[in-house]
Design a protein around this motif. Structure first.
Motif, mmCIF file in Angstrom:
data_model
loop_
_atom_site.group_PDB
_atom_site.id
_atom_site.type_symbol
_atom_site.label_atom_id
_atom_site.label_comp_id
_atom_site.label_asym_id
_atom_site.label_seq_id
_atom_site.Cartn_x
_atom_site.Cartn_y
_atom_site.Cartn_z
ATOM 1 N N ALA A 66 1.558 -6.534 1.214
ATOM 2 C CA ALA A 66 0.975 -5.767 2.316
ATOM 3 C C ALA A 66 -0.060 -4.765 1.809
ATOM 4 N N THR A 67 0.240 -4.118 0.700
ATOM 5 C CA THR A 67 -0.682 -3.134 0.136
ATOM 6 C C THR A 67 -1.939 -3.803 -0.403
ATOM 7 N N LEU A 68 -1.791 -4.889 -1.148
ATOM 8 C CA LEU A 68 -2.960 -5.566 -1.707
ATOM 9 C C LEU A 68 -3.836 -6.191 -0.625
ATOM 10 N N GLU A 69 -3.228 -6.750 0.405
ATOM 11 C CA GLU A 69 -4.012 -7.316 1.514
ATOM 12 C C GLU A 69 -4.815 -6.218 2.210
ATOM 13 N N VAL A 111 -2.222 3.291 5.452
ATOM 14 C CA VAL A 111 -0.760 3.339 5.487
ATOM 15 C C VAL A 111 -0.230 2.632 6.732
ATOM 16 N N ALA A 112 -0.875 2.835 7.872
ATOM 17 C CA ALA A 112 -0.436 2.188 9.106
ATOM 18 C C ALA A 112 -0.530 0.665 8.991
ATOM 19 N N ARG A 113 -1.596 0.173 8.373
ATOM 20 C CA ARG A 113 -1.746 -1.280 8.198
ATOM 21 C C ARG A 113 -0.686 -1.841 7.253
ATOM 22 N N VAL A 114 -0.417 -1.125 6.172
ATOM 23 C CA VAL A 114 0.632 -1.565 5.244
ATOM 24 C C VAL A 114 1.967 -1.602 5.978
ATOM 25 N N ARG A 130 2.136 -4.622 8.301
ATOM 26 C CA ARG A 130 2.262 -5.873 7.550
ATOM 27 C C ARG A 130 3.653 -6.040 6.939
ATOM 28 N N ALA A 131 4.207 -4.949 6.455
ATOM 29 C CA ALA A 131 5.507 -5.009 5.782
ATOM 30 C C ALA A 131 6.671 -4.739 6.725
ATOM 31 N N ASP A 132 6.369 -4.451 7.972
ATOM 32 C CA ASP A 132 7.391 -4.146 8.973
ATOM 33 C C ASP A 132 8.316 -3.020 8.489
ATOM 34 N N CYS A 133 7.683 -1.886 8.204
ATOM 35 C CA CYS A 133 8.440 -0.721 7.724
ATOM 36 C C CYS A 133 7.834 0.541 8.317
ATOM 37 N N ASP A 134 8.471 1.673 8.071
ATOM 38 C CA ASP A 134 7.932 2.936 8.552
ATOM 39 C C ASP A 134 6.808 3.401 7.626
ATOM 40 N N GLU A 135 6.043 4.366 8.089
ATOM 41 C CA GLU A 135 4.875 4.811 7.325
ATOM 42 C C GLU A 135 5.243 5.543 6.032
ATOM 43 N N ALA A 157 5.205 2.926 -1.134
ATOM 44 C CA ALA A 157 4.895 1.627 -1.733
ATOM 45 C C ALA A 157 3.446 1.578 -2.202
ATOM 46 N N ALA A 158 2.533 2.123 -1.397
ATOM 47 C CA ALA A 158 1.121 2.138 -1.799
ATOM 48 C C ALA A 158 0.947 2.925 -3.100
ATOM 49 N N ARG A 159 1.617 4.062 -3.207
ATOM 50 C CA ARG A 159 1.559 4.837 -4.460
ATOM 51 C C ARG A 159 2.068 4.000 -5.629
ATOM 52 N N ALA A 160 3.178 3.303 -5.414
ATOM 53 C CA ALA A 160 3.761 2.474 -6.477
ATOM 54 C C ALA A 160 2.821 1.342 -6.867
ATOM 55 N N VAL A 161 2.179 0.723 -5.891
ATOM 56 C CA VAL A 161 1.244 -0.361 -6.193
ATOM 57 C C VAL A 161 0.036 0.180 -6.944
ATOM 58 N N PHE A 162 -0.520 1.314 -6.520
ATOM 59 C CA PHE A 162 -1.663 1.881 -7.239
ATOM 60 C C PHE A 162 -1.290 2.230 -8.677
ATOM 61 N N THR A 163 -0.108 2.792 -8.884
ATOM 62 C CA THR A 163 0.331 3.113 -10.247
ATOM 63 C C THR A 163 0.484 1.844 -11.077
ATOM 64 N N THR A 164 1.052 0.814 -10.487
ATOM 65 C CA THR A 164 1.239 -0.449 -11.199
ATOM 66 C C THR A 164 -0.102 -1.113 -11.473
ATOM 67 N N LEU A 165 -1.024 -1.039 -10.520
ATOM 68 C CA LEU A 165 -2.374 -1.565 -10.768
ATOM 69 C C LEU A 165 -2.999 -0.868 -11.967
ATOM 70 N N ARG A 166 -2.850 0.442 -12.033
ATOM 71 C CA ARG A 166 -3.434 1.227 -13.140
ATOM 72 C C ARG A 166 -2.892 0.756 -14.485
ATOM 73 N N GLU A 167 -1.643 0.348 -14.504
ATOM 74 C CA GLU A 167 -1.022 -0.127 -15.734
ATOM 75 C C GLU A 167 -1.418 -1.568 -16.055
ATOM 76 N N ALA A 168 -1.739 -2.341 -15.027
ATOM 77 C CA ALA A 168 -1.940 -3.783 -15.194
ATOM 78 C C ALA A 168 -3.389 -4.181 -15.468
ATOM 79 N N ILE A 169 -4.344 -3.331 -15.096
ATOM 80 C CA ILE A 169 -5.754 -3.704 -15.228
ATOM 81 C C ILE A 169 -6.477 -2.722 -16.142
ATOM 82 N N SER A 170 -7.703 -3.046 -16.472
ATOM 83 C CA SER A 170 -8.473 -2.163 -17.346
ATOM 84 C C SER A 170 -8.787 -0.851 -16.630
#
Length: 135
Positions: A27-30, A74-77, A80-85, A91-104
């Motif tokens: 949901a976050t990446l989309e 946040v509303a779109r995520v 898409r994920a059928d969850c509260d904001e 989750a968006a924070r977690a994905v951004f942190t993981t992206l930072r670790e995974a890419i250059s």
């Protein structure tokens, strides 16, 4: 970083189960793909595991990025994920942190520069010293 490791990392950072983290990651990446220019979404996808590539297809396949703020992100995520904001924001924070670790670092900077200032709450934890890359 492989797909499983990416999802496990998001699960740990967001405090969710792995299957839920996979849904929240998608949901976050989309949503991020909608907010980035088409070229940037493709550049980001190229540095991620193949199972995540499809989530970053430019929408609707054009170069133009949609312009929307962090609240709409946040509303779109959440939709898409059928969850509260609050869950979506964490989750968006977690994905951004993981992206930072995974890419250059350069690619992460290219992503962040396309986001307006009101995204800081979600992105800054990824920029903190504790969020080191594990490439």
């Amino acid at each position: 970083m492989d797909h499983h490791t990416f999802v496990v990392r998001v699960a740990r950072l967001s405090g969710t189960a792995e299957d839920r983290a996979a849904t929240l990651t998608a949901a976050t990446l989309e949503t991020l793909a909608e907010r980035l220019t088409g070229g940037e979404a493709l550049d980001l996808a190229a540095q991620l595991p193949k199972p995540l590539w499809g989530m970053l297809d430019p929408h609707p396949g054009t170069e133009a990025a949609e312009r929307f703020g962090a609240a709409e992100f946040v509303a779109r995520v959440a939709r898409r994920a059928d969850c509260d904001e609050n869950t979506a924001r964490g989750a968006a924070r977690a994905v951004f942190t993981t992206l930072r670790e995974a890419i250059s670092g350069g690619e992460f900077s290219d992503v962040v520069v396309q986001l307006p200032r009101d995204y800081r709450d979600m992105v800054e934890p990824a920029l903190a010293p504790a969020a080191t890359r594990r490439r």
